[in-house]
Design an enzyme around this catalytic site. Structure first.
Site, PDB file in Angstrom:
ATOM      1  N   ARG A   2       4.700  12.259  -6.609  1.00 11.36           N
ATOM      2  CA  ARG A   2       4.607  11.268  -5.530  1.00 11.36           C
ATOM      3  C   ARG A   2       4.450  11.980  -4.187  1.00 11.36           C
ATOM      4  NH1 ARG A   2       9.023   9.314  -3.591  1.00 11.36           N
ATOM      5  NH2 ARG A   2      10.093   9.020  -5.581  1.00 11.36           N
ATOM      6  N   TYR A   6     -12.382  -6.725   8.277  1.00 11.99           N
ATOM      7  CA  TYR A   6     -12.292  -6.989   6.842  1.00 11.99           C
ATOM      8  C   TYR A   6     -11.231  -8.063   6.560  1.00 11.99           C
ATOM      9  CZ  TYR A   6     -11.550  -6.116   1.901  1.00 11.99           C
ATOM     10  OH  TYR A   6     -11.414  -6.264   0.553  1.00 11.99           O
ATOM     11  N   ASP A  38     -11.188   1.909  10.979  1.00  9.46           N
ATOM     12  CA  ASP A  38     -11.616   1.705   9.594  1.00  9.46           C
ATOM     13  C   ASP A  38     -13.077   2.170   9.523  1.00  9.46           C
ATOM     14  OD1 ASP A  38     -12.629   0.725   7.198  1.00  9.46           O
ATOM     15  OD2 ASP A  38     -11.397  -1.087   7.239  1.00  9.46           O
ATOM     16  N   LYS A  97     -15.452   2.084  -1.723  1.00 13.91           N
ATOM     17  CA  LYS A  97     -16.821   1.793  -1.301  1.00 13.91           C
ATOM     18  C   LYS A  97     -17.680   3.066  -1.363  1.00 13.91           C
ATOM     19  CE  LYS A  97     -14.789  -2.118  -0.761  1.00 13.91           C
ATOM     20  NZ  LYS A  97     -14.236  -2.587   0.500  1.00 13.91           N
TER      21      LYS A  97
HETATM   22  C1  LIG Z   1     -12.937  -2.973   0.913  1.00 12.77           C
HETATM   23  C2  LIG Z   1     -12.506  -2.740   2.298  1.00 12.77           C
HETATM   24  C3  LIG Z   1     -11.158  -2.558   2.619  1.00 12.77           C
HETATM   25  C4  LIG Z   1     -10.038  -2.664   1.606  1.00 12.77           C
HETATM   26  O1  LIG Z   1     -10.102  -1.673   0.643  1.00 12.77           O
HETATM   27  P1  LIG Z   1      -9.609  -1.853  -0.880  1.00 12.77           P
HETATM   28  O2  LIG Z   1      -9.942  -0.556  -1.476  1.00 12.77           O
HETATM   29  O3  LIG Z   1     -10.361  -3.017  -1.449  1.00 12.77           O
HETATM   30  O4  LIG Z   1      -8.140  -2.125  -0.829  1.00 12.77           O
HETATM   31  C5  LIG Z   1     -10.843  -2.298   3.945  1.00 12.77           C
HETATM   32  N1  LIG Z   1     -11.795  -2.238   4.908  1.00 12.77           N
HETATM   33  C6  LIG Z   1     -13.092  -2.421   4.628  1.00 12.77           C
HETATM   34  C7  LIG Z   1     -14.093  -2.333   5.732  1.00 12.77           C
HETATM   35  C8  LIG Z   1     -13.500  -2.680   3.322  1.00 12.77           C
HETATM   36  O5  LIG Z   1     -14.804  -2.875   3.062  1.00 12.77           O
END
Ligand SMILES: *Cc1c(COP(=O)(O)O)cnc(C)c1O
Length: 385
Positions: free
Chosen positions: A51, A103, A176, A201
């Site tokens: 962890r 998001y 982000d 992604k």
């Molecule tokens: C998909 C996404 C998230 C969240 O990520 P997960 O891996 O689905 O938890 C956050 N920000 C953006 C811009 C995203 O496309």
């Protein structure tokens, strides 16, 4: 790696990794062991319990930290877990200013979970008007949260200006960076404090693993996030860390193709009569095209457009598409099509959606790395009346 900073194509393959000292394995092994032998009495080695640190996860964390130009990375079970760990930096009663059109899952975490569970307060605002952002700062404001380019309208936020504003008031900035990937945009180089990714992604890139990443440039902030991450325990498992690391090997190549395909698709869509408007930062018609040019090394693979038609017409287009799969998510090698109003952003009330510009006729494409001729032919047959 040592010596001068390598090019991104090289870093994607080598950053954070060496051949395995035990066996010479070229790819870092998947270390499943949860525990590691102490070197001597009272003396744990670099790894003690998974962890806190795991060699496979560590390779991924070093790799993304180096790509983003940071000093330390953290890999999580999902993008949302990465975001949640950033919020753990804040004391109860803290205030966060976040961009309005971010998001949907981030909005849910902020409003539906952390307001109650952590006593945080959030204000949402359009980041085109930074004077207005500054006017919303309070003595207890601790964090600014931005996403650029945004989902689904591909708005671009000026990261240097936001970081400058935040630091004048001793406020942290987290970006982000999911839509751009570190190949196209590196917020730490623009003085932002934390970079967050959904590695589900572009980093993973194959729609087969969930994951999240945070990277920081300041070692003290890194120590704080390390304590939170190990304390909360929302870390990436070694198999998932391996898959993301494997995905990143081809990140530079994939982003090149995502981008050239997206640019061609966006330009083609702009010529169609049945398309009202196209949103892609690489188009001169994009309202922040100049900013995108100066802040990014490319424009990414997501394109949104408004169809000249009602909800029924939109549904028909989505159903007719064959190479584009109707599904949530983005950033994988395969092309996907989504309808934000009924899919990713359906939890936002209709009136608020319209205020944000997420109209019922808006269609979002995650342009994959197939041959561009097949993508355009597919759109052509689906848009034919
Ligand atoms: C998909 C996404 C998230 C969240 O990520 P997960 O891996 O689905 O938890 C956050 N920000 C953006 C811009 C995203 O496309």
């Amino acid at each position: 790696m040592s010596g001068s900073r390598k090019k991104f194509d090289t870093l994607c393959i080598h950053a954070g990794q060496t051949t395995d000292p035990a066996t010479g394995a070229v790819m870092p092994p998947i270390y499943t062991s949860t525990t590691f032998e102490h070197e001597a009495f009272g003396q744990a080695g670099e790894y003690a319990y998974s962890r806190g640190a795991n060699p496979t996860r560590g390779a991924l964390e070093r790799c993304v930290a180096e790509l983003e130009g940071g000093v330390r990375g953290f890999a999580y079970a999902s993008g949302m877990a990465a975001t949640a760990a950033v919020l753990e930096l804040l004391e109860a009663g803290s205030h966060v200013i976040a961009q309005q059109a971010i998001y949907g899952g981030t909005l849910r975490l902020f409003n539906q979970v952390r307001r109650h569970s952590a006593g945080l307060d959030f204000t949402f605002v359009d980041f085109f008007d930074l004077q207005r952002v500054e006017s919303l700062l309070r003595p207890e404001t601790r964090l600014i949260w931005v996403e650029t380019p945004t989902n689904p309208l591909l708005d671009v936020v000026d990261l240097t200006a936001v970081a400058e504003l935040a630091h004048r008031h001793d406020v942290l900035v987290c970006v982000d960076n999911t839509f751009a990937s570190p190949i196209l945009q590196r917020p730490l180089e623009r003085a932002c404090d934390i970079v967050m990714h959904s590695s589900t992604k572009y980093l993973g890139g194959h729609s087969d693993v969930l994951g999240g990443i945070n990277v920081v440039a300041d070692p003290e902030l890194g120590r704080q996030i390390a304590a939170i991450t190990s304390g909360v325990g929302s870390v990436a498992g070694p198999f998932d860390a391996y898959l993301v690391l494997r995905g990143i090997k081809t990140l530079a190549l994939r982003m090149e193709r995502h981008e050239s395909n997206a640019q061609a698709v966006a330009a083609w869509l702009e010529t169609r009569e049945c398309v009202q408007s196209v949103r892609y930062p690489g188009l001169p018609s994009h309202p922040q095209h100049a900013l995108a040019r100066s802040q990014m090394d490319g424009f990414g693979g997501v394109v949104s457009f408004q169809l000249d038609g009602d909800l029924k017409a939109v549904g028909e287009v989505l159903e007719k598409l064959q190479v584009f799969t109707m599904a949530e998510s983005l950033g994988g090698v395969e092309s996907l099509v989504g309808h934000p109003a009924t899919m990713s952003h359906s939890n936002i009330p209709a009136e608020q959606r319209r205020e944000l510009g997420i109209n019922d006729n808006l269609i979002r494409l995650s342009v994959g790395i197939e041959h561009v001729d097949d993508l355009i032919a597919d759109l052509d047959q689906a848009l034919a009346r």
